[in-house]
Design an enzyme around this catalytic site. Structure first.
Site, PDB file in Angstrom:
ATOM      1  N   ASP A 319       0.828  -1.203   0.000  1.00 40.58           N
ATOM      2  CA  ASP A 319       0.000   0.000   0.000  1.00 40.58           C
ATOM      3  C   ASP A 319       0.869   1.263   0.000  1.00 40.58           C
ATOM      4  O   ASP A 319       1.977   1.276   0.538  1.00 40.58           O
ATOM      5  CB  ASP A 319      -0.880  -0.023   1.255  1.00 40.58           C
ATOM      6  N   GLU A 353       1.515  -0.363  -4.853  1.00 33.50           N
ATOM      7  CA  GLU A 353       0.508   0.625  -5.229  1.00 33.50           C
ATOM      8  C   GLU A 353       1.199   1.971  -5.427  1.00 33.50           C
ATOM      9  O   GLU A 353       1.621   2.616  -4.461  1.00 33.50           O
ATOM     10  CB  GLU A 353      -0.558   0.758  -4.144  1.00 33.50           C
TER      11      GLU A 353
END
Length: 624
Positions: A319, A353
């Site tokens: 993330d 990401e």
């Protein structure tokens, strides 16, 4: 629907039927063992556990007393826990496998702060990104034993499990004296709540410039750093950063314990998402970790190695990768890959990401920052515009032509491609926004076309849970996180699913849903033809208005060619497409394909409106 079973083989029909009624489908899997499979072989199913299935209602409140503002459980509120858990996900593995998925990307399952937000604006950590304990499973989702049972059950079905991990931030515990006063407030999250303090205006580590004294005792690691409620005054330094404070009772809220030291955080205020503050600022108020500090790097390496060891995890989705300093990633990713290989997981998949549609920015992370690959936000942005008719197929051709930026061919074929997700919203939502008057049939056709491109073109396809049931949503974030089990959220249940009369108020595990079957059909082709997973991709034809895009996939052995042609126009199209001169005879895997090439190197083909064809060369002339 007219397209149903259009290219469904008799063998697959029998397999689908067996999967609908039996307890497992692993015996029908033509792929290698999950341990031996490279990342490019997978079809990934991305799921948020809280929104999938409630297998154990006893853990709905996470064992916490009080009301929803204490424990976070309120199935009527789109921003609170709804009851889904790891036990429920395990019960539904046959459903996921029947769709054709071979790997599950599981949203963060670590223990979260149950509720955050200002009075009247509270939401819960159901999504998993407000972590307090990086070593344990959130009790709303179950236990470590439940996670072990889930991973073991997936592996027994020859499926992989990828965990979503976070290193950029923790839950919102720290507040700042200059912004919030002396008392611990209900923090106001988001840009502007506590404006970012720039390094250009305030020296970063030393008072008065690079030759000045250390700002805080222990800041440079030269002295012991112990911070408690009684000596926070030692941290006051408004010319460097904000003065961090921790509410009483939360001094030891985070695990491991080193996360409770305010000096492992930047404490610079809220990010405005550009320049320096995109890395050093708080992500919507969340406590931003000082990842430049070796203590933080070493700590996270230890944390996430343990998850690989304890649960035999097959990969990580990372993330907020672009919000961490770039120097952090090469040693961290290398440590994960080396550790996984050392315990017998040779194909550990890491995809980051990097929230940008620009291939140049994405490729920085594969070329310079130590990422094996990333989520392909470029494909996400471009494909939805092309498939809505708002952009031309040539835009996708330009995107694919940028693939060498990422590195070698293996890097580009391992890019994780997707049509929609939990942050940006669902593909169906974008189509309806772009085409407000779209008919149900056209909407279904465009969604089907999108999944054909997703699965058959280069990249590792990621299917966002619920898309196969025709979920539409009302936007991004909470509006795109519907329940698969019967929902009680008003803004979810007032939406009609695509291709059926069902809404999210019903149980949405329908294996006869038209989109579920269409995706399963595409997955069968993907599994049975290695060139569609590993083959190099060549752009053969791309129109500069809504119309045709033609892509060849040629296997590593270079003895066959696959030609995918999608038509984004509302009228049928005919074109003469360049192909390899060695491809002479053809058969159809989807749609209708000519039997012979028009002449060496050319194939004339018709493609219906909002449809696609997939042709396979059946005769390949030996160049020798």
């Amino acid at each position: 629907m007219p397209h149903l079973f259009r290219f469904l083989s008799p063998a697959f029909s029998a397999w689908i039927a067996a999967c609908f009624w039996a307890t497992g489908c692993a015996s029908a899997d033509p792929l290698a063992s999950y341990i031996d499979r490279p990342a490019a072989d997978e079809i990934i199913y991305f799921v948020i556990a809280d929104r999938f299935e409630n297998g154990n209602s006893e853990n709905d409140t996470g064992g916490l007393a009080g009301n929803a503002l204490d424990h976070g459980f309120d199935p009527t509120h789109k921003g609170f826990y709804h009851g889904g858990d790891l036990a429920g996900l395990t019960e539904r593995l046959d459903y996921v496998q029947g769709l054709g998925a071979t790997a599950i990307w599981l949203g963060p399952i670590y223990q979260n702060k149950p509720v955050q937000g200002a009075p009247g604006e509270e939401t819960a950590g159901y999504h998993g990104y407000w972590i307090t304990d990086f070593t344990n499973v959130d009790p709303h989702l179950g236990t470590r034993e439940d996670l072990k049972a889930f991973v073991d059950a997936a592996h027994a079905r020859n499926m992989k499990v990828y965990l979503d991990i976070v290193t950029n931030h923790t839950a919102d515990i720290i507040y700042y004296e200059e912004c919030h006063g002396d008392a611990a407030p209900a923090k106001l999250n988001g840009p502007g709540a506590c404006p970012y303090r720039s390094r250009s205006a305030y020296p970063y580590t030393r008072r008065g410039g690079i030759d000045g004294a250390s700002i805080n005792v222990g800041f440079l690691g030269d002295q012991a750093s112990v911070r408690t409620e009684t000596n926070f005054d030692a941290l006051k330094s408004p010319d460097y950063a904000y003065t961090p404070r921790i509410p009483k009772g939360e001094e030891a809220a985070k695990t491991p314990n080193w996360l409770n030291d305010p000096l492992v955080y930047h404490n610079r205020g809220d990010s405005a998402w550009f320049g320096e503050n995109a890395v050093h600022g708080d992500f919507a108020g969340l406590d931003d970790l000082f990842t430049e500090n070796p203590r933080v790097l070493d700590g996270f390496i230890e944390i996430y190695k343990s998850w690989i060891t304890d649960f035999r995890i097959d990969g990580f989705r990372i993330d907020t990768a672009k919000h961490v300093n770039s120097e952090f990633w090469p040693p961290f990713n290398a440590a994960m890959l080396e550790h996984a290989a050392s315990i017998g997981i040779p194909n550990f998949y890491i995809f980051g990401e990097v929230y940008s549609g620009n291939p140049i920015e994405l490729a920085r992370f594969t070329r310079l920052h130590g990422f094996p690959t990333v989520l392909d936000f470029g494909f996400w942005e471009t494909s939805r515009n092309v498939l809505a008719g708002r952009a031309a197929p040539e835009d996708l051709a330009k995107l694919y032509r940028a693939d060498p930026l990422y590195g070698d061919a293996d890097t580009s074929i391992e890019l994780a491609t997707f049509l929609g997700n939990h942050d940006g919203g669902r593909f169906a939502y974008y189509l309806r926004q772009a085409l407000p008057n779209i008919s149900d049939d056209d909407l279904f056709a465009r969604i089907r076309l999108g999944h054909a491109l997703l699965i058959l073109a280069r990249g590792v396809p990621v299917i966002y849970y619920g898309d196969e049931q025709g979920f539409v949503g009302d936007g991004g974030d909470q509006d795109a996180r519907e329940d698969m089990f019967p929902s009680k959220v008003d803004s979810y249940i007032d939406n009609d699913n695509v291709a059926t009369e069902v809404t999210p108020a019903a149980n949405n595990f329908d294996t006869s849903h038209p989109l579920y079957i269409e995706i399963a059909q595409l997955a069968e082709i993907y599994r049975n033809h290695p060139a569609l997973r590993h083959g190099k991709q060549i752009v053969r034809y791309a129109e500069r208005k809504p119309g045709l895009l033609a892509l060849s996939r040629i296997g590593n052995s270079e003895d066959a060619e696959y030609l995918l042609i999608v038509n984004t126009d509302t009228n049928s199209q005919t074109a003469t497409i360049e192909v390899d001169w060695r491809s002479t005879n053809w058969s159809a895997l989807a749609g209708e394909c000519p039997f012979n090439s028009l002449e060496p190197g050319l194939l004339e083909i018709d493609v219906p409106a909002l449809d696609f064809v997939l042709c396979q060369s059946t005769q390949w002339i030996d160049a020798q």
